[in-house]
Motif scaffolding. Sequence first.
Motif, PDB file in Angstrom:
ATOM      1  N   SER A  48      -5.976  10.461   3.995  1.00  0.00           N
ATOM      2  CA  SER A  48      -7.180   9.819   3.450  1.00  0.00           C
ATOM      3  C   SER A  48      -8.198   9.548   4.550  1.00  0.00           C
ATOM      4  O   SER A  48      -7.830   9.216   5.679  1.00  0.00           O
ATOM      5  CB  SER A  48      -6.815   8.490   2.798  1.00  0.00           C
ATOM      6  N   MET A  94      -0.529  15.552  -0.442  1.00  0.00           N
ATOM      7  CA  MET A  94       0.551  15.618  -1.441  1.00  0.00           C
ATOM      8  C   MET A  94       0.038  15.209  -2.822  1.00  0.00           C
ATOM      9  O   MET A  94      -0.976  14.505  -2.933  1.00  0.00           O
ATOM     10  CB  MET A  94       1.672  14.675  -1.003  1.00  0.00           C
ATOM     11  N   HIS A 131     -13.850  11.836  -1.438  1.00  0.00           N
ATOM     12  CA  HIS A 131     -12.988  11.257  -0.401  1.00  0.00           C
ATOM     13  C   HIS A 131     -12.461   9.861  -0.717  1.00  0.00           C
ATOM     14  O   HIS A 131     -11.786   9.264   0.105  1.00  0.00           O
ATOM     15  CB  HIS A 131     -13.713  11.220   0.949  1.00  0.00           C
ATOM     16  N   ALA A 191       0.751  11.717   2.147  1.00  0.00           N
ATOM     17  CA  ALA A 191       0.658  12.381   3.455  1.00  0.00           C
ATOM     18  C   ALA A 191      -0.205  11.603   4.449  1.00  0.00           C
ATOM     19  O   ALA A 191      -0.229  11.911   5.639  1.00  0.00           O
ATOM     20  CB  ALA A 191       0.100  13.785   3.284  1.00  0.00           C
ATOM     21  N   ALA A 217      -5.188   4.454   2.822  1.00  0.00           N
ATOM     22  CA  ALA A 217      -3.731   4.541   2.989  1.00  0.00           C
ATOM     23  C   ALA A 217      -3.264   3.712   4.191  1.00  0.00           C
ATOM     24  O   ALA A 217      -2.226   3.989   4.776  1.00  0.00           O
ATOM     25  CB  ALA A 217      -3.302   6.005   3.136  1.00  0.00           C
ATOM     26  N   GLY A 244     -12.190  19.969  -4.163  1.00  0.00           N
ATOM     27  CA  GLY A 244     -12.754  20.777  -3.087  1.00  0.00           C
ATOM     28  C   GLY A 244     -13.821  21.711  -3.574  1.00  0.00           C
ATOM     29  O   GLY A 244     -14.680  21.322  -4.362  1.00  0.00           O
ATOM     30  N   PRO A 278      -8.481  20.067  -2.368  1.00  0.00           N
ATOM     31  CA  PRO A 278      -9.067  19.520  -1.138  1.00  0.00           C
ATOM     32  C   PRO A 278      -8.791  20.443   0.045  1.00  0.00           C
ATOM     33  O   PRO A 278      -7.778  21.157   0.044  1.00  0.00           O
ATOM     34  CB  PRO A 278      -8.339  18.178  -0.958  1.00  0.00           C
ATOM     35  N   PHE A 300     -15.913  20.946  10.440  1.00  0.00           N
ATOM     36  CA  PHE A 300     -15.434  19.571  10.686  1.00  0.00           C
ATOM     37  C   PHE A 300     -14.666  19.496  12.019  1.00  0.00           C
ATOM     38  O   PHE A 300     -15.003  18.678  12.896  1.00  0.00           O
ATOM     39  CB  PHE A 300     -14.620  19.108   9.472  1.00  0.00           C
ATOM     40  N   SER A 356      -7.690  19.733   2.680  1.00  0.00           N
ATOM     41  CA  SER A 356      -6.456  19.273   3.332  1.00  0.00           C
ATOM     42  C   SER A 356      -5.211  19.691   2.558  1.00  0.00           C
ATOM     43  O   SER A 356      -4.134  19.145   2.786  1.00  0.00           O
ATOM     44  CB  SER A 356      -6.493  17.747   3.411  1.00  0.00           C
ATOM     45  N   THR A 370       0.877  -1.182   0.000  1.00  0.00           N
ATOM     46  CA  THR A 370       0.000   0.000   0.000  1.00  0.00           C
ATOM     47  C   THR A 370       0.906   1.221   0.000  1.00  0.00           C
ATOM     48  O   THR A 370       1.898   1.261   0.737  1.00  0.00           O
ATOM     49  CB  THR A 370      -0.897   0.014   1.258  1.00  0.00           C
ATOM     50  N   LEU A 393       2.660   6.006  -8.690  1.00  0.00           N
ATOM     51  CA  LEU A 393       2.775   7.253  -9.438  1.00  0.00           C
ATOM     52  C   LEU A 393       4.096   7.913  -9.048  1.00  0.00           C
ATOM     53  O   LEU A 393       4.232   8.420  -7.934  1.00  0.00           O
ATOM     54  CB  LEU A 393       1.599   8.173  -9.093  1.00  0.00           C
ATOM     55  N   GLY A 423       0.804  12.979  -4.976  1.00  0.00           N
ATOM     56  CA  GLY A 423       0.519  11.551  -5.200  1.00  0.00           C
ATOM     57  C   GLY A 423      -0.835  11.160  -4.652  1.00  0.00           C
ATOM     58  O   GLY A 423      -1.621  10.470  -5.307  1.00  0.00           O
ATOM     59  N   GLY A 424      -1.132  11.625  -3.434  1.00  0.00           N
ATOM     60  CA  GLY A 424      -2.412  11.292  -2.801  1.00  0.00           C
ATOM     61  C   GLY A 424      -3.571  12.032  -3.439  1.00  0.00           C
ATOM     62  O   GLY A 424      -4.663  11.488  -3.606  1.00  0.00           O
ATOM     63  N   GLU A 435      -6.314   4.989  -6.306  1.00  0.00           N
ATOM     64  CA  GLU A 435      -5.932   4.765  -4.903  1.00  0.00           C
ATOM     65  C   GLU A 435      -4.766   3.776  -4.766  1.00  0.00           C
ATOM     66  O   GLU A 435      -4.748   2.942  -3.863  1.00  0.00           O
ATOM     67  CB  GLU A 435      -7.170   4.313  -4.097  1.00  0.00           C
ATOM     68  N   GLY A 436      -3.839   3.873  -5.694  1.00  0.00           N
ATOM     69  CA  GLY A 436      -2.633   3.047  -5.592  1.00  0.00           C
ATOM     70  C   GLY A 436      -2.835   1.593  -5.960  1.00  0.00           C
ATOM     71  O   GLY A 436      -1.942   0.777  -5.735  1.00  0.00           O
TER      72      GLY A 436
HETATM   73  C1  FAD Z   1      -9.296  17.639   7.557  1.00  0.00           C
HETATM   74  C2  FAD Z   1      -9.380  16.945   6.233  1.00  0.00           C
HETATM   75  C3  FAD Z   1     -10.031  17.563   5.180  1.00  0.00           C
HETATM   76  C4  FAD Z   1     -10.128  16.925   3.954  1.00  0.00           C
HETATM   77  N1  FAD Z   1     -10.749  17.571   2.941  1.00  0.00           N
HETATM   78  C5  FAD Z   1     -10.848  16.986   1.724  1.00  0.00           C
HETATM   79  C6  FAD Z   1     -11.497  17.654   0.658  1.00  0.00           C
HETATM   80  O1  FAD Z   1     -11.964  18.779   0.786  1.00  0.00           O
HETATM   81  N2  FAD Z   1     -11.586  17.011  -0.531  1.00  0.00           N
HETATM   82  C7  FAD Z   1     -11.040  15.764  -0.720  1.00  0.00           C
HETATM   83  O2  FAD Z   1     -11.139  15.252  -1.829  1.00  0.00           O
HETATM   84  N3  FAD Z   1     -10.421  15.109   0.279  1.00  0.00           N
HETATM   85  C8  FAD Z   1     -10.306  15.683   1.488  1.00  0.00           C
HETATM   86  N4  FAD Z   1      -9.672  15.023   2.508  1.00  0.00           N
HETATM   87  C9  FAD Z   1      -9.135  13.677   2.238  1.00  0.00           C
HETATM   88  C10 FAD Z   1      -7.629  13.659   1.836  1.00  0.00           C
HETATM   89  O3  FAD Z   1      -6.970  14.711   2.458  1.00  0.00           O
HETATM   90  C11 FAD Z   1      -7.409  13.791   0.342  1.00  0.00           C
HETATM   91  O4  FAD Z   1      -7.962  12.711  -0.345  1.00  0.00           O
HETATM   92  C12 FAD Z   1      -5.923  13.902  -0.048  1.00  0.00           C
HETATM   93  O5  FAD Z   1      -5.825  14.159  -1.416  1.00  0.00           O
HETATM   94  C13 FAD Z   1      -5.082  12.683   0.249  1.00  0.00           C
HETATM   95  O6  FAD Z   1      -3.734  13.033   0.000  1.00  0.00           O
HETATM   96  P1  FAD Z   1      -2.554  12.357   0.829  1.00  0.00           P
HETATM   97  O7  FAD Z   1      -1.269  12.932   0.342  1.00  0.00           O
HETATM   98  O8  FAD Z   1      -2.803  12.426   2.257  1.00  0.00           O
HETATM   99  O9  FAD Z   1      -2.677  10.866   0.296  1.00  0.00           O
HETATM  100  P2  FAD Z   1      -2.667   9.488   1.095  1.00  0.00           P
HETATM  101  O10 FAD Z   1      -3.789   9.472   2.066  1.00  0.00           O
HETATM  102  O11 FAD Z   1      -1.319   9.204   1.601  1.00  0.00           O
HETATM  103  O12 FAD Z   1      -2.967   8.499  -0.110  1.00  0.00           O
HETATM  104  C14 FAD Z   1      -4.134   8.585  -0.861  1.00  0.00           C
HETATM  105  C15 FAD Z   1      -4.262   7.389  -1.802  1.00  0.00           C
HETATM  106  O13 FAD Z   1      -3.300   7.489  -2.825  1.00  0.00           O
HETATM  107  C16 FAD Z   1      -2.428   6.374  -2.821  1.00  0.00           C
HETATM  108  N5  FAD Z   1      -1.100   6.900  -3.116  1.00  0.00           N
HETATM  109  C17 FAD Z   1      -0.421   7.860  -2.441  1.00  0.00           C
HETATM  110  N6  FAD Z   1       0.754   8.106  -3.058  1.00  0.00           N
HETATM  111  C18 FAD Z   1       0.806   7.284  -4.132  1.00  0.00           C
HETATM  112  C19 FAD Z   1       1.763   7.071  -5.173  1.00  0.00           C
HETATM  113  N7  FAD Z   1       2.901   7.751  -5.252  1.00  0.00           N
HETATM  114  N8  FAD Z   1       1.480   6.138  -6.102  1.00  0.00           N
HETATM  115  C20 FAD Z   1       0.340   5.417  -6.051  1.00  0.00           C
HETATM  116  N9  FAD Z   1      -0.595   5.587  -5.113  1.00  0.00           N
HETATM  117  C21 FAD Z   1      -0.363   6.507  -4.170  1.00  0.00           C
HETATM  118  C22 FAD Z   1      -2.560   5.758  -1.452  1.00  0.00           C
HETATM  119  O14 FAD Z   1      -2.312   4.366  -1.471  1.00  0.00           O
HETATM  120  C23 FAD Z   1      -4.014   6.055  -1.135  1.00  0.00           C
HETATM  121  O15 FAD Z   1      -4.841   5.091  -1.723  1.00  0.00           O
HETATM  122  C24 FAD Z   1      -9.568  15.625   3.769  1.00  0.00           C
HETATM  123  C25 FAD Z   1      -8.905  15.010   4.826  1.00  0.00           C
HETATM  124  C26 FAD Z   1      -8.822  15.657   6.047  1.00  0.00           C
HETATM  125  C27 FAD Z   1      -8.090  14.954   7.145  1.00  0.00           C
END
Ligand code: FAD
Length: 482
Positions: free
Chosen positions: A76, A139, A474, A73, A81, A150, A132, A379, A134, A69, A256, A141-142, A250-251
């Motif tokens: 999710s 990041m 989400h 950041a 994640a 958003g 988003p 939230f 967040s 997996t 990526l 990738g996510g 979602e990976g």
């Molecule tokens: C307070 C809060 C507010 C939020 N608001 C929003 C919002 O307004 N809109 C929204 O859409 N989401 C929102 N989210 C959800 C989340 O923040 C987003 O989906 C964000 O884009 C995830 O990015 P991340 O870097 O944390 O990814 P991660 O959570 O680390 O990963 C996300 C997914 O991508 C995959 N992944 C990560 N990197 C790679 C890579 N290099 N190659 C292949 N797969 C990969 C992971 O396996 C996972 O499936 C919120 C979350 C919080 C906590």
Amino acid sequence: MTEKHRRFLRAVRAFIPRERVYTDYLRRLAWGTDAGFYRLVPQIVVRAAHEEEIVRIMRAAARLDVPLTFRAAGTSLSGQAVSDSVLVVAGKHWERCEVLDGGRAVRLQPGVVGARVNEVLKPFGYRFPPDPASIRSAMAGGIVMNNASGMNCGTHANSDRMLLSARLVLADGTLLDTGDEASRRDFSRSHGEFLRAVEALRDRVRGDEALTRRILHKYSIKNVMGLNLLPLVRFDDPFEIIAHLMVGSEGTLAFLAGVTMRTEREYEHKASAMVYFSDIGEASRAVVEMRKLQDAAGERIVHSAEMLDSKSLASVGDATGEGLTAVLTETKAHTPEALAANVARIGELLERFALYVPARFTDDPAEQAKYWAVRSGIFPAVGGSRPAGTTCLIEDVAFHIEDLPRATAELQALIARHGYDDACIYGHALEGNYHFIINQSFSTPAEVARYEALMNDVAELVVGRYDGSLKAEHGTGRNMAP
Ligand SMILES: Cc1cc2nc3c(=O)[nH]c(=O)nc-3n(C[C@H](O)[C@H](O)[C@H](O)COP(=O)(O)OP(=O)(O)OC[C@H]3O[C@@H](n4cnc5c(N)ncnc54)[C@H](O)[C@@H]3O)c2cc1C
């Protein structure tokens, strides 16, 4: 640790330094936690630093049948994640951000934080479209792999729309850069059959008119359920299909390693108003009409319309009146004159609706920031006041805009029927996308059954009755897989 994981560990230690491979409980627990409500502790955490490592990790995992997996950041919300196998972290070490074509595009590594991309683009007058809430942590990738979005990007500027090419490491360890001619040529030679299978899938979908229409309908609103099927309809070129299939995967399809995306021109002028209605149905009807407003160039006049129901307003201490619904409305323009014209058009439209107090737009950045802080505060405010032992859950559904007035009232009634008295409904009404927050206990079978009954009814309402999306932004994750 299972035997195959032990063998995997020996394999990765041969090419990754010990300080980036964790097996101690504390770091496995810490890195294994994301922002969702599922708890899985990975057996091994690997912090990869470059592509060659990912290629070798992929090959070792395929050889030993060890699931991986990925994590950027870890913000999710739907359990995508977390892992009880191997978590591969790609954040630090993957932070390159390259501005292309005077800011009209960016090439990103997966560990660049979204807000950083905006900082880099600002001097050029452009912005990174996926937005988003967040974005200060999430990041690239996510963001891309979740197809996160958003208040502003809707379906017209999400990662699927803005993606130009992707640099991928596939499960067999093959590196493919869909933006690079030589890489495409090599891939065509080594994976000809794979490409033909993608083309056959495309032709099967295209050959079925009803299915094509259905896919277009499902993706005409925000929809991140399952894999993204839209590329099979939108693109002829199999490389374009592969690159765009990654968005929202979602990976599950590839790692990526890099992504090139178009950006959007930043607007210099903005005005916002908190518009109050006594009735949520009237608020929804106003949003449906706002969405239709266009300027002479065919551009939307209303850029955001964030609905806050009475419980949301109460959660952030808004004392304007009892039982109100607010629509935080924003318009943007490239000149002050165009902004004033937009505000006037919205004002005219709102005269047709029963407002609690007359709408007042402000272009003062400090006052606007206050409105948006109210919106962003819901939230954390609801989560912060949850009873001990409960988990704050945020759901994320979308309806077709014409269904909004009826669907909103029915969603509100449904949540109340299940006894979630403190639940708030709010969100991107302009896109038909609502979040509702509940504070849920999972401590007793009765509470688990209550949550299950609620979610079954939500699925029936959103998908069965309105053909909407159970997740609009989400991600599917473990939450929506069943
Ligand atoms: C307070 C809060 C507010 C939020 N608001 C929003 C919002 O307004 N809109 C929204 O859409 N989401 C929102 N989210 C959800 C989340 O923040 C987003 O989906 C964000 O884009 C995830 O990015 P991340 O870097 O944390 O990814 P991660 O959570 O680390 O990963 C996300 C997914 O991508 C995959 N992944 C990560 N990197 C790679 C890579 N290099 N190659 C292949 N797969 C990969 C992971 O396996 C996972 O499936 C919120 C979350 C919080 C906590």
